[in-house]
Design a protein around this motif. Structure first.
Motif, PDB file in Angstrom:
ATOM      1  N   UNK A  31       0.860  -1.292   0.039  1.00 43.76           N
ATOM      2  CA  UNK A  31       0.361  -0.126   0.008  1.00 43.76           C
ATOM      3  C   UNK A  31       0.975   1.363   0.158  1.00 43.76           C
ATOM      4  N   UNK A  32       1.937   1.274   0.787  1.00 39.54           N
ATOM      5  CA  UNK A  32       2.868   2.564   0.903  1.00 39.54           C
ATOM      6  C   UNK A  32       3.624   2.584  -0.474  1.00 39.54           C
ATOM      7  N   UNK A  33       3.818   1.497  -1.209  1.00 43.73           N
ATOM      8  CA  UNK A  33       4.389   1.863  -2.512  1.00 43.73           C
ATOM      9  C   UNK A  33       3.523   2.376  -3.306  1.00 43.73           C
ATOM     10  N   UNK A  34       2.321   1.889  -3.643  1.00 43.73           N
ATOM     11  CA  UNK A  34       1.250   2.425  -4.157  1.00 43.73           C
ATOM     12  C   UNK A  34       0.622   3.872  -4.063  1.00 43.73           C
ATOM     13  N   UNK A  35       0.886   4.393  -2.855  1.00 45.38           N
ATOM     14  CA  UNK A  35       0.545   5.644  -2.369  1.00 45.38           C
ATOM     15  C   UNK A  35       1.749   6.707  -2.830  1.00 45.38           C
ATOM     16  N   UNK A  36       2.879   5.985  -2.598  1.00 43.41           N
ATOM     17  CA  UNK A  36       4.132   6.912  -3.080  1.00 43.41           C
ATOM     18  C   UNK A  36       3.805   7.125  -4.530  1.00 43.41           C
ATOM     19  N   UNK A  37       3.558   6.008  -5.303  1.00 42.67           N
ATOM     20  CA  UNK A  37       3.584   6.244  -6.892  1.00 42.67           C
ATOM     21  C   UNK A  37       2.557   7.372  -7.084  1.00 42.67           C
ATOM     22  N   UNK A  39       1.238   9.586  -5.401  1.00 38.59           N
ATOM     23  CA  UNK A  39       1.736  11.155  -4.983  1.00 38.59           C
ATOM     24  C   UNK A  39       2.837  11.593  -6.015  1.00 38.59           C
ATOM     25  N   UNK A  40       3.644  10.614  -6.576  1.00 36.62           N
ATOM     26  CA  UNK A  40       4.686  11.072  -7.446  1.00 36.62           C
ATOM     27  C   UNK A  40       3.994  11.373  -8.755  1.00 36.62           C
ATOM     28  N   UNK A  41       3.257  10.353  -9.295  1.00 44.01           N
ATOM     29  CA  UNK A  41       3.080  10.468 -10.749  1.00 44.01           C
ATOM     30  C   UNK A  41       1.556  10.722 -10.990  1.00 44.01           C
ATOM     31  N   UNK A  42       0.629  10.761 -10.128  1.00 40.55           N
ATOM     32  CA  UNK A  42      -0.911  11.103 -10.669  1.00 40.55           C
ATOM     33  C   UNK A  42      -0.825  12.442 -11.082  1.00 40.55           C
ATOM     34  N   UNK A  43      -0.628  13.348 -10.616  1.00 45.00           N
ATOM     35  CA  UNK A  43      -0.930  14.881 -11.006  1.00 45.00           C
ATOM     36  C   UNK A  43       0.049  15.181 -12.466  1.00 45.00           C
ATOM     37  N   UNK A  44       1.164  14.767 -12.248  1.00 40.50           N
ATOM     38  CA  UNK A  44       2.127  15.231 -13.571  1.00 40.50           C
ATOM     39  C   UNK A  44       1.571  14.259 -14.686  1.00 40.50           C
ATOM     40  N   UNK A  45       1.066  13.003 -14.615  1.00 38.90           N
ATOM     41  CA  UNK A  45       0.415  12.463 -15.694  1.00 38.90           C
ATOM     42  C   UNK A  45      -1.112  12.699 -16.205  1.00 38.90           C
ATOM     43  N   UNK A  46      -1.773  13.256 -15.329  1.00 41.83           N
ATOM     44  CA  UNK A  46      -2.992  13.838 -15.616  1.00 41.83           C
ATOM     45  C   UNK A  46      -2.919  15.180 -16.194  1.00 41.83           C
ATOM     46  N   UNK A  47      -2.041  15.788 -15.770  1.00 40.93           N
ATOM     47  CA  UNK A  47      -1.697  17.222 -16.383  1.00 40.93           C
ATOM     48  C   UNK A  47      -1.031  17.281 -17.791  1.00 40.93           C
ATOM     49  N   UNK A  48      -0.359  16.301 -17.989  1.00 35.72           N
ATOM     50  CA  UNK A  48       0.462  16.072 -19.406  1.00 35.72           C
ATOM     51  C   UNK A  48      -0.847  15.635 -20.099  1.00 35.72           C
ATOM     52  N   UNK A  49      -1.568  14.513 -19.830  1.00 37.33           N
ATOM     53  CA  UNK A  49      -2.660  14.048 -20.683  1.00 37.33           C
ATOM     54  C   UNK A  49      -3.618  15.157 -21.183  1.00 37.33           C
ATOM     55  N   UNK A  50      -3.896  15.976 -20.101  1.00 37.20           N
ATOM     56  CA  UNK A  50      -4.844  17.232 -20.677  1.00 37.20           C
ATOM     57  C   UNK A  50      -3.970  18.067 -21.413  1.00 37.20           C
ATOM     58  N   UNK A  51      -2.896  18.476 -21.349  1.00 39.47           N
ATOM     59  CA  UNK A  51      -2.110  19.156 -22.239  1.00 39.47           C
ATOM     60  C   UNK A  51      -1.924  18.566 -23.517  1.00 39.47           C
ATOM     61  N   UNK A  52      -1.676  17.301 -23.618  1.00 37.20           N
ATOM     62  CA  UNK A  52      -1.398  16.727 -24.824  1.00 37.20           C
ATOM     63  C   UNK A  52      -2.829  16.574 -25.537  1.00 37.20           C
TER      64      UNK A  52
END
Length: 167
Positions: A31-37, A39-52
């Motif tokens: 669970x800790x690894x999932x939460x860490x990922x 926190x690290x990747x969710x917003x950057x990936x979503x923002x990049x997808x919206x821009x793309x």
């Protein structure tokens, strides 16, 4: 890698679908690894997808862990060609690791819900996520709503090609 792939798309790609757990690289074992990922990747990936989506004039579907008011859920997010979030689909049939290890929000899965149909730029999309595909009644229920396309994000499919084609 996923952000680089989004950077490399062009206007010839009008529909982009990411696999399940795109913001949890290599699928976390705790669970800790999932939460860490998340926190690290969710917003950057979503923002990049919206821009793309705007840059490539593409409809994009990104699946990953996303926070809701009741906790983390395995979610497919629909993004319109204008880069706006058009809606979310939450996985209906969680596998044991999602409930026991990741401790995802699951209470919503115990209640009946109508299929999620999201209209994006005039196209009606229905949804399944990985394990949802094994519940054939879900496909029949989605069909009642006459979607134009069914989007299926999956982490892996160990089925034979024949079985996948049949499903």
């Amino acid at each position: 890698w996923e952000l680089d792939v989004l950077d490399s798309c062009d206007e010839s790609m009008d529909l982009i679908v990411f696999p399940e757990y795109s913001n949890v690289p290599a699928l976390a074992s705790t669970k800790e690894e999932a939460i860490s990922s998340y926190e690290k990747y969710a917003l950057p990936l979503l923002n990049k997808a919206c821009d793309t989506a705007k840059r490539c004039n593409a409809t994009i579907f990104v699946n990953g862990l996303y926070m809701t008011p009741t906790g983390l859920r395995n979610t497919t997010t629909a993004i319109s060609r204008s880069g706006q979030i058009a809606g979310h689909y939450y996985k209906q049939h969680l596998v044991p690791s999602e409930m026991d290890i990741y401790e995802l929000d699951k209470d919503y899965t115990f209640e009946f819900s109508e299929p999620t149909i999201i209209t994006v730029d005039g196209v009606r999309y229905g949804f399944l996520i990985c394990y949802d595909m094994y519940f054939y009644e879900a496909v029949a229920n989605i069909a009642r709503y006459n979607p134009d396309v069914i989007i299926v994000c999956a982490y892996q499919r160990s089925d034979t090609h024949t079985a996948l084609e049949m499903m």
